[in-house]
Design a protein around this motif. Structure first.
Motif, PDB file in Angstrom:
ATOM      1  N   GLN A 516       0.959  -1.287  -0.146  1.00 16.29           N
ATOM      2  CA  GLN A 516       0.077  -0.085   0.110  1.00 16.29           C
ATOM      3  C   GLN A 516       0.929   1.027   0.078  1.00 16.29           C
ATOM      4  O   GLN A 516       0.467   2.250  -0.661  1.00 16.29           O
ATOM      5  N   ALA A 517       1.743   1.291   0.845  1.00 13.94           N
ATOM      6  CA  ALA A 517       2.787   2.443   0.988  1.00 13.94           C
ATOM      7  C   ALA A 517       3.384   2.796  -0.503  1.00 13.94           C
ATOM      8  O   ALA A 517       3.529   3.857  -1.231  1.00 13.94           O
ATOM      9  N   LEU A 518       3.774   1.755  -1.157  1.00 10.07           N
ATOM     10  CA  LEU A 518       4.451   1.948  -2.627  1.00 10.07           C
ATOM     11  C   LEU A 518       3.643   2.439  -3.416  1.00 10.07           C
ATOM     12  O   LEU A 518       3.770   3.178  -4.423  1.00 10.07           O
ATOM     13  N   LYS A 519       2.262   1.892  -3.606  1.00  8.95           N
ATOM     14  CA  LYS A 519       1.257   2.408  -4.477  1.00  8.95           C
ATOM     15  C   LYS A 519       0.821   3.899  -4.223  1.00  8.95           C
ATOM     16  O   LYS A 519       0.828   4.577  -4.972  1.00  8.95           O
ATOM     17  N   ASP A 520       1.068   3.993  -2.797  1.00 13.09           N
ATOM     18  CA  ASP A 520       0.700   5.458  -2.585  1.00 13.09           C
ATOM     19  C   ASP A 520       1.813   6.210  -2.949  1.00 13.09           C
ATOM     20  O   ASP A 520       1.559   7.458  -3.529  1.00 13.09           O
ATOM     21  N   ALA A 521       3.122   5.905  -3.088  1.00 12.29           N
ATOM     22  CA  ALA A 521       4.232   6.541  -3.273  1.00 12.29           C
ATOM     23  C   ALA A 521       4.281   6.938  -4.802  1.00 12.29           C
ATOM     24  O   ALA A 521       4.598   8.033  -5.136  1.00 12.29           O
ATOM     25  N   ALA A 522       3.703   6.037  -5.392  1.00 15.46           N
ATOM     26  CA  ALA A 522       3.495   6.207  -6.880  1.00 15.46           C
ATOM     27  C   ALA A 522       2.726   7.419  -7.293  1.00 15.46           C
ATOM     28  O   ALA A 522       3.115   7.769  -8.523  1.00 15.46           O
ATOM     29  N   GLU A 523       1.632   7.548  -6.659  1.00 16.74           N
ATOM     30  CA  GLU A 523       0.659   8.427  -7.060  1.00 16.74           C
ATOM     31  C   GLU A 523       0.911   9.660  -6.378  1.00 16.74           C
ATOM     32  O   GLU A 523       0.515  10.766  -6.780  1.00 16.74           O
ATOM     33  N   ASP A 524       1.908   9.680  -5.483  1.00 15.80           N
ATOM     34  CA  ASP A 524       2.462  11.054  -4.744  1.00 15.80           C
ATOM     35  C   ASP A 524       3.516  11.653  -5.284  1.00 15.80           C
ATOM     36  O   ASP A 524       4.772  11.451  -4.843  1.00 15.80           O
ATOM     37  N   ARG A 525       3.471  12.338  -6.758  1.00 21.90           N
ATOM     38  CA  ARG A 525       4.696  12.675  -7.321  1.00 21.90           C
ATOM     39  C   ARG A 525       5.258  14.077  -6.590  1.00 21.90           C
ATOM     40  O   ARG A 525       6.423  14.598  -7.082  1.00 21.90           O
ATOM     41  N   GLY A 526       4.314  14.608  -5.789  1.00 23.11           N
ATOM     42  CA  GLY A 526       4.756  15.932  -5.178  1.00 23.11           C
ATOM     43  C   GLY A 526       5.679  15.954  -3.982  1.00 23.11           C
ATOM     44  O   GLY A 526       5.901  17.170  -3.557  1.00 23.11           O
ATOM     45  N   SER A 527       5.912  14.878  -3.437  1.00 24.41           N
ATOM     46  CA  SER A 527       6.453  14.596  -2.222  1.00 24.41           C
ATOM     47  C   SER A 527       7.787  13.967  -2.342  1.00 24.41           C
ATOM     48  O   SER A 527       7.764  12.897  -3.174  1.00 24.41           O
ATOM     49  N   LEU A 528       8.526  14.237  -1.212  1.00 24.39           N
ATOM     50  CA  LEU A 528       9.634  13.025  -1.038  1.00 24.39           C
ATOM     51  C   LEU A 528       9.054  12.138  -0.275  1.00 24.39           C
ATOM     52  O   LEU A 528       8.697  12.359   1.145  1.00 24.39           O
ATOM     53  N   VAL A 529       8.952  10.959  -0.688  1.00 27.35           N
ATOM     54  CA  VAL A 529       8.315   9.768   0.123  1.00 27.35           C
ATOM     55  C   VAL A 529       9.361   8.688   0.627  1.00 27.35           C
ATOM     56  O   VAL A 529      10.317   8.233   0.087  1.00 27.35           O
ATOM     57  N   LEU A 530       9.375   8.935   2.115  1.00 31.21           N
ATOM     58  CA  LEU A 530      10.229   8.047   2.746  1.00 31.21           C
ATOM     59  C   LEU A 530       9.442   6.851   3.535  1.00 31.21           C
ATOM     60  O   LEU A 530       8.320   6.963   4.044  1.00 31.21           O
ATOM     61  N   ILE A 531       9.744   5.797   3.017  1.00 33.41           N
ATOM     62  CA  ILE A 531       9.029   4.302   3.449  1.00 33.41           C
ATOM     63  C   ILE A 531       9.879   3.524   4.394  1.00 33.41           C
ATOM     64  O   ILE A 531      11.095   3.209   4.068  1.00 33.41           O
ATOM     65  N   GLU A 532       9.672   3.523   5.506  1.00 32.31           N
ATOM     66  CA  GLU A 532      10.623   2.888   6.599  1.00 32.31           C
ATOM     67  C   GLU A 532      10.089   1.673   6.812  1.00 32.31           C
ATOM     68  O   GLU A 532       8.908   1.598   7.350  1.00 32.31           O
ATOM     69  N   VAL A 533      11.067   0.701   6.428  1.00 31.90           N
ATOM     70  CA  VAL A 533      10.722  -0.675   6.630  1.00 31.90           C
ATOM     71  C   VAL A 533      11.083  -1.479   7.731  1.00 31.90           C
ATOM     72  O   VAL A 533      12.500  -1.806   7.837  1.00 31.90           O
ATOM     73  N   ALA A 534      10.536  -2.202   8.679  1.00 28.26           N
ATOM     74  CA  ALA A 534      10.739  -2.799   9.648  1.00 28.26           C
ATOM     75  C   ALA A 534      11.339  -4.412   9.087  1.00 28.26           C
ATOM     76  O   ALA A 534      10.385  -5.110   8.498  1.00 28.26           O
TER      77      ALA A 534
END
Length: 556
Positions: A516-534
């Protein structure tokens, strides 16, 4: 020296215009008092943009990634403290054949002549210590003089372009405004291969290929450095010759191409690719380097009488002499000779394995599940950057979609390289959104460059693998040793402080959350997206486990 009637330009402008001619549009570095006059002069050159970096090491990493895409980069530091701070980055560029021009603002010639005890020196009146250090990791070095300044600039820039390696240029503070001959700028810098050397190589090559029925191309990183991917692909298609790709050249050619026969790292990564090379009766090395890691700990087929060896500046066939032929010219000769002999059309390469699909459940995320989700998501037309360690060896197992650039550092292997590299890659190739995979240990070394990335207007996807330490070192030896642990950080808080409101943060611990986070990141082109993965501290992707096993066997 120009005569009074000769049109002149200030030396800084001359250097800037030479950089523009070579495709450089950005300057990476950090200001210091010895380079300020030089920077003032370069700032007057339209088309050059200064890029802010928190320190010289990060600026060097960014310049490296920029040069991989543009064919040259400029790194500007001050004398002593500045140039030594980025020496690691420049050494990495040397190991990986990346043309970075390191420009150092140095003490004035008058101060050097008098042996003045200056700051940023060892206070002993000796001024060539650091240029001697640079000579160990650069292909050419010049400290500019009044008499030959323009000629020296040209020689150093050309050396970097010809060899695709770093070069060093020291500009004394009192020479930055020196008038130099402007007429030289009318002639672009270029090196020509002698026709006799081309003819000799062509003859040797024709003799080898005359009876070759099973040739194979081994694509190395110099194909990418010289921008020859299209030429090599066209050559393979015209001749019907399969190609295998070194890990150092991943992403250089489309991995789904019908003639793509896998990744070549000896027998460590892809047994089918290794078997193809072993069975070949004409192996063409296109700018390859066989280090311990890249060769599968030397399980590759060594060069022999049926090998063509192409480097940046030489071409050799079998045990014959190395002719002084530039790689671009050698590929042209090869493209003319390969199709001359009819050969059986190679069978399509067997489909290469990709990470197996996983159920998007709620259990803890494993390395296998992580890379499987990434494989399903990764969009075409991006730039994938993977830091040394878990990130690189996980990303190396991905099957890249079409038109995807891959940036890693498998020869030098400097942890922390890839985050600042996002800055250089993004500025050099703005049509591709960078997707960075980095570990928590690597990010702790260079995380401050997130601020520079955001300030430059770049909006990458940053996937941070938080496994609380150096998992690659854990895989290699002493997994529970305390020296492999890193201090936990508040990644969201740190990124928010560096990036500001342009940040979007996701914390994920399951495959479903990651997807879900990757899907959201692909659509969020206006932000620097940080996905912190445990992730688990001792879990590792398959290729890293294979690397550790080979390393242990070799050590044993």
């Amino acid at each position: 020296m120009p005569t009074p009637a000769t049109p002149t330009v200030p030396l800084a402008e001359y250097l800037g215009r030479r950089l523009l001619q070579a495709g450089v549009g950005h300057l990476f570095g950090v200001p210091g008092d010895f380079n300020l006059t030089l920077l003032d002069g370069l700032a007057q050159v339209e088309g050059l943009t200064w890029v802010h970096s928190p320190n010289e090491l990060g600026a060097g990493y960014a310049a490296d990634a920029y040069a991989r895409r543009r064919g040259l980069a400029a790194l500007v530091t001050t004398y002593g403290v500045g140039e030594l701070s980025c020496l690691n980055a420049v050494a990495g560029s040397a190991a990986e054949d990346v043309p970075v021009l390191h420009v150092v603002g140095s003490p004035a010639t008058t101060a050097v002549a008098r042996g003045v005890l200056l700051h940023h020196t060892l206070a002993d009146g000796v001024f060539d210590r650091f240029s001697q250090a640079a000579a160990q990791v650069t292909v050419a070095q010049e400290t500019l003089t009044r008499e030959r300044a323009a000629e020296q600039v040209d020689a150093v820039v050309l050396a970097a372009l010809v060899h695709r390696r770093p070069a060093y240029l020291s500009v004394p503070a009192d020479l930055a405004g020196l008038p130099v001959d402007a007429a030289r700028l009318a002639t672009p810098l270029a090196a020509a291969t002698g026709p006799a050397a081309v003819a000799a190589f062509a003859a040797d090559l024709a003799a080898l290929l005359a009876d070759a029925r099973r040739p194979v191309l081994v694509v190395g990183h110099l194909v990418d450095r010289f921008g020859l991917a299209g030429a090599v692909r066209a050559m393979a298609e015209a001749a019907g010759v399969p190609f295998v790709t070194m890990l150092s050249a991943k992403g250089c050619l489309d991995e789904d191409h019908p003639l793509a026969a896998g990744t070549y790292a000896g027998t460590m990564v892809d047994p089918a690719a290794a078997a193809l090379v072993e069975a070949s009766d004409a192996v063409v090395h296109l700018g390859v380097t066989f280090t311990d890691v890249l060769s599968g700990f030397f399980t590759h087929r060594p060069a022999d009488a049926r090998t063509v060896r192409l480097t940046a500046t030489t071409a050799a066939v079998g045990d014959g002499p190395a002719h002084e032929v530039a790689l671009t010219d050698a590929v042209s000769v090869l493209a003319a000779e390969l199709p001359r002999t009819r050969r059986p059309v190679p069978a399509p390469a067997a489909p290469r394995p990709v990470p197996a699909p996983v159920e998007l459940g709620v259990g803890p995320l494993t390395q296998q599940a992580f890379w499987s989700v990434v494989q399903d998501w990764l969009p075409a037309g991006t730039a994938v950057l993977a830091d040394t360690g878990t990130s690189f060896w996980g990303a190396a197992g991905l099957r890249l979609p079409a038109d995807t650039v891959f940036v890693g550092q498998p020869v030098w292997n400097s942890i922390g390289y890839a985050l600042p590299a996002v800055l250089g890659q993004g500025l050099a190739d703005p049509v591709r959104r960078p997707v960075l995979f980095t570990g928590d240990g690597a990010a702790q070394m260079t995380v401050q460059d997130l601020g520079s990335i955001a300030a430059a207007g770049l909006r990458p996807v940053v996937v941070l693998l938080d496994n609380r330490g150096y998992t690659i070192e854990r895989a290699l030896q002493s997994p529970t040793a305390g020296y492999n642990d890193v201090t936990p950080w508040d990644w969201h808080g740190i990124a928010a402080a560096l990036v500001g409101p342009a940040l979007t943060h996701h914390a994920v611990a399951t495959a479903a959350e990651l997807a879900q986070a990757l899907k959201d990141a692909a659509e969020d082109r206006g932000s620097l997206v940080l996905i912190e993965v445990a992730l688990g501290a001792f879990d590792a992707p398959p290729l890293l486990r294979a690397l550790a096993e080979r390393n242990a066997a070799t050590a044993g």
